[in-house]
Design a protein around this motif. Structure first.
Motif, PDB file in Angstrom:
ATOM      1  N   UNK A  21      28.087  76.126  41.729  1.00  0.00           N
ATOM      2  CA  UNK A  21      26.825  75.651  41.239  1.00  0.00           C
ATOM      3  C   UNK A  21      26.765  74.815  39.818  1.00  0.00           C
ATOM      4  N   UNK A  22      27.507  75.676  38.996  1.00  0.00           N
ATOM      5  CA  UNK A  22      27.468  74.734  37.764  1.00  0.00           C
ATOM      6  C   UNK A  22      28.471  73.620  37.884  1.00  0.00           C
ATOM      7  N   UNK A  23      29.269  73.644  38.602  1.00  0.00           N
ATOM      8  CA  UNK A  23      30.148  72.192  38.802  1.00  0.00           C
ATOM      9  C   UNK A  23      29.147  71.334  39.343  1.00  0.00           C
ATOM     10  N   UNK A  24      28.450  71.687  40.373  1.00  0.00           N
ATOM     11  CA  UNK A  24      27.263  70.685  40.985  1.00  0.00           C
ATOM     12  C   UNK A  24      26.513  69.933  40.053  1.00  0.00           C
ATOM     13  N   UNK A  25      26.130  71.068  38.996  1.00  0.00           N
ATOM     14  CA  UNK A  25      25.264  70.373  38.044  1.00  0.00           C
ATOM     15  C   UNK A  25      26.037  69.333  37.243  1.00  0.00           C
ATOM     16  N   UNK A  26      27.043  69.737  36.825  1.00  0.00           N
ATOM     17  CA  UNK A  26      27.977  68.865  35.730  1.00  0.00           C
ATOM     18  C   UNK A  26      28.380  67.585  36.653  1.00  0.00           C
ATOM     19  N   UNK A  29      25.066  65.194  36.521  1.00  0.00           N
ATOM     20  CA  UNK A  29      24.696  64.650  35.447  1.00  0.00           C
ATOM     21  C   UNK A  29      25.925  63.480  34.915  1.00  0.00           C
ATOM     22  N   UNK A  30      27.200  63.712  35.255  1.00  0.00           N
ATOM     23  CA  UNK A  30      28.177  62.795  34.831  1.00  0.00           C
ATOM     24  C   UNK A  30      28.045  61.608  35.924  1.00  0.00           C
ATOM     25  N   UNK A  31      27.856  61.748  37.003  1.00  0.00           N
ATOM     26  CA  UNK A  31      27.646  60.801  38.079  1.00  0.00           C
ATOM     27  C   UNK A  31      26.515  59.822  37.811  1.00  0.00           C
ATOM     28  N   UNK A 137      33.712  77.033  32.419  1.00  0.00           N
ATOM     29  CA  UNK A 137      33.332  77.236  33.817  1.00  0.00           C
ATOM     30  C   UNK A 137      34.579  77.671  34.650  1.00  0.00           C
ATOM     31  N   UNK A 138      35.643  76.853  34.345  1.00  0.00           N
ATOM     32  CA  UNK A 138      36.698  77.127  35.361  1.00  0.00           C
ATOM     33  C   UNK A 138      37.940  77.852  34.475  1.00  0.00           C
ATOM     34  N   UNK A 191      18.954  71.311  38.390  1.00  0.00           N
ATOM     35  CA  UNK A 191      20.015  72.016  38.446  1.00  0.00           C
ATOM     36  C   UNK A 191      20.656  72.451  37.107  1.00  0.00           C
ATOM     37  N   UNK A 192      20.789  71.721  36.213  1.00  0.00           N
ATOM     38  CA  UNK A 192      21.140  71.991  34.765  1.00  0.00           C
ATOM     39  C   UNK A 192      20.250  73.289  34.387  1.00  0.00           C
ATOM     40  N   UNK A 193      18.849  73.129  34.474  1.00  0.00           N
ATOM     41  CA  UNK A 193      18.340  74.353  33.978  1.00  0.00           C
ATOM     42  C   UNK A 193      18.552  75.760  34.547  1.00  0.00           C
ATOM     43  N   UNK A 194      18.974  75.685  35.984  1.00  0.00           N
ATOM     44  CA  UNK A 194      19.300  76.761  36.800  1.00  0.00           C
ATOM     45  C   UNK A 194      20.519  77.257  36.657  1.00  0.00           C
ATOM     46  N   UNK A 195      21.482  76.539  36.507  1.00  0.00           N
ATOM     47  CA  UNK A 195      22.870  76.977  36.772  1.00  0.00           C
ATOM     48  C   UNK A 195      23.820  76.566  35.919  1.00  0.00           C
ATOM     49  N   UNK A 196      23.621  76.108  34.868  1.00  0.00           N
ATOM     50  CA  UNK A 196      24.722  75.855  33.717  1.00  0.00           C
ATOM     51  C   UNK A 196      24.692  76.981  32.760  1.00  0.00           C
ATOM     52  N   UNK A 197      25.836  77.461  32.321  1.00  0.00           N
ATOM     53  CA  UNK A 197      26.074  78.725  31.583  1.00  0.00           C
ATOM     54  C   UNK A 197      25.286  78.404  30.222  1.00  0.00           C
ATOM     55  N   UNK A 198      24.435  79.429  29.663  1.00  0.00           N
ATOM     56  CA  UNK A 198      23.797  79.056  28.380  1.00  0.00           C
ATOM     57  C   UNK A 198      24.529  79.690  27.351  1.00  0.00           C
ATOM     58  N   UNK A 199      24.728  78.873  26.199  1.00  0.00           N
ATOM     59  CA  UNK A 199      25.289  79.364  25.003  1.00  0.00           C
ATOM     60  C   UNK A 199      24.759  79.226  23.909  1.00  0.00           C
TER      61      UNK A 199
END
Length: 467
Positions: A21-26, A29-31, A137-138, A191-199
């Motif tokens: 899911x994090x990969x899909x968000x990244x 955004x890059x695309x 993420x990876x 996607x980014x709000x829900x799935x990217x790891x928060x730091x």
């Protein structure tokens, strides 16, 4: 890409489902960020005609996007340590989408360039932190493959950009090129709000003066090169002087403060510094060739924007095909060896484009653009893996910032050099001759990248012999 979701007991990074899911968000955004730039590339001749500006002035629609990004990338990388990468990433996405609407509503070159500058800032916030987020993420064992997928996504945006731009121009006016970012941006934000790891940031002091000096350094150098094309003006000397003086002051400051914007000690790591310099010259070369080809196809060979886009598409499609496979090769074999071979193939492709006949059939154009893409895709992922993997994980943000900076600065300088070549101030010749000149300079930059990359092989053999 199934292997990217594999799991081993000692893996770092996220577990497989969260990783997907994090990969899909990244990826989205890059695309979006890359798609936007390359939609505009193929439309430059149309926009310059509509707004009644010269081809060399129209280049700044692309250049300002890259230049503002290059000037801000190190700032965003440093801020990510202070307030958290997640917050910077989300903020960049919001700025990017809002400024896209401003671009669509622009009715002059000046207004369009201003909003493109804000777009560049938003894209820089996302693109500068993307590689660091991939590394969080990876698992480390999949870093090359993950960065290969990242390169594939970038290539997808490059591939879809010209074709989509040609289709949109056939359906309507150029503001459609920017309006497309609104629905894509809304989906990316969810996607980014829900799935990217928060730091969380560490609250470390931020080097404001260093950020200003880095922006003056990069901006002064690129604008100074562009100003060379203005006959009778000495403004280029002022800009270049500002760039060099700010650069010297920036380096001196980074050596003296406790919390530098860019820790210069990372460049003592030979693998890192060589990968960064190689990347710079490779991106200068690709940027020059990228921006020259649409003018070659439309102005000299007489193709429509849509036809030009279709003939241009094999280049990024070849990167899409090659980059993930090159990333996997870099996880198993020497990354410098793989990317050196890629640069050789890329040079062969650019030489083929520079020698293209004005009466060449479509198929003769296609294999040349595809060869360029195949070579650059083979180079890019292994070099990125070498750059990101040569520093500890704790310095991933800095490594990602440097990687994005040299890429964006290289692209910006390449765009300025194309504008300089097309201005006719270097040599007096036909428009076709000016395009050939730009491609020849691109070849020289690629040859420098080749020499640097090949030197890493010699260094590696020497180290092996000493052991």
């Amino acid at each position: 890409m199934k292997h990217l979701l594999s799991s081993k007991p000692d893996d770092d990074g996220l577990p497989p489902r969260a990783r997907a899911l994090a990969m899909a968000a990244l990826m989205l955004c890059s695309l979006m960020a890359v798609l936007d730039m390359n939609i505009v590339n193929v439309a430059l001749p149309t926009i310059s005609e509509t707004l009644d500006v010269s081809s060399s002035d129209a280049i700044w629609i692309v250049n300002v996007y890259q230049l503002t990004g290059a000037a801000a990338i190190l700032t965003f990388a440093a801020l990510s340590y202070r307030i958290g990468a997640w917050r910077i990433y989300i903020g960049g996405l919001i700025v990017f989408v809002a400024s896209s609407l401003g671009c669509a509503l622009s009715n002059s070159l000046t207004t369009l360039i201003v909003f493109r500058a804000f777009q560049g800032l938003g894209a820089a916030a996302m693109m500068s932190l993307g590689p660091a987020l991939y590394r969080s993420v990876f698992p480390s064992r999949l870093l090359g493959s993950a960065l290969g997928v990242s390169s594939m996504v970038v290539a997808t945006g490059v591939a879809a950009g010209p074709t989509l731009g040609g289709v949109l121009l056939a359906l309507g006016d150029w503001p459609l090129l920017f309006l497309i970012n609104l629905p894509m941006g809304a989906a990316a934000l969810v996607l980014t709000l829900r799935y990217l790891p928060r730091s969380e940031g560490n609250g470390a002091p931020f080097d404001v003066l260093g950020a200003v000096l880095s922006a003056l350094m990069l901006g002064g150098l690129v604008i100074g090169v562009d100003e060379l094309r203005r006959e009778g003006s000495m403004s280029w000397a002022v800009y270049l002087a500002v760039g060099f003086i700010a650069g010297a002051a920036f380096i001196r400051r980074q050596q003296r403060i406790d919390y530098p914007l860019l820790p210069l000690g990372i460049f003592r790591q030979a693998r890192f510094s060589m990968a960064a310099v190689t990347s710079f010259f490779a991106w200068v070369s690709q940027s020059m060739a990228f921006l020259s080809v649409p003018f070659l196809l439309q102005s000299e060979l007489g193709y429509t924007p849509l036809e030009s886009a279709l003939l241009f598409t094999p280049w990024p499609l070849a990167i899409m095909f090659t980059a993930p496979r090159a990333g996997r090769l870099a996880d198993k074999f020497s990354p410098p060896l793989v990317c050196t071979g890629g640069i050789i193939v890329f040079i062969a492709g650019v030489i083929a484009l520079a020698t293209l006949s004005s009466s060449a059939p479509m198929w003769d154009v296609v294999w040349r653009t595809a060869l360029c893409g195949f070579g650059f895709g083979l180079y890019q992922s292994p070099n990125n893996r070498e750059l990101m993997g040569s520093l500890p994980r704790a310095q991933s943000g800095t490594a990602a910032g440097v990687m994005a900076s040299v890429r964006t600065f290289g692209q910006s300088l390449g765009a300025a050099l194309v504008a300089l070549a097309l201005s006719g101030i270097i040599i007096e010749t036909s428009h076709a001759g000016l395009i050939t000149l730009a491609l020849n300079v691109a070849i020289v930059a690629a040859l420098i990248a080749l020499a640097l990359s090949a030197s890493r092989l010699t260094r590696a053999r020497a180290l092996a012999d000493n052991e």
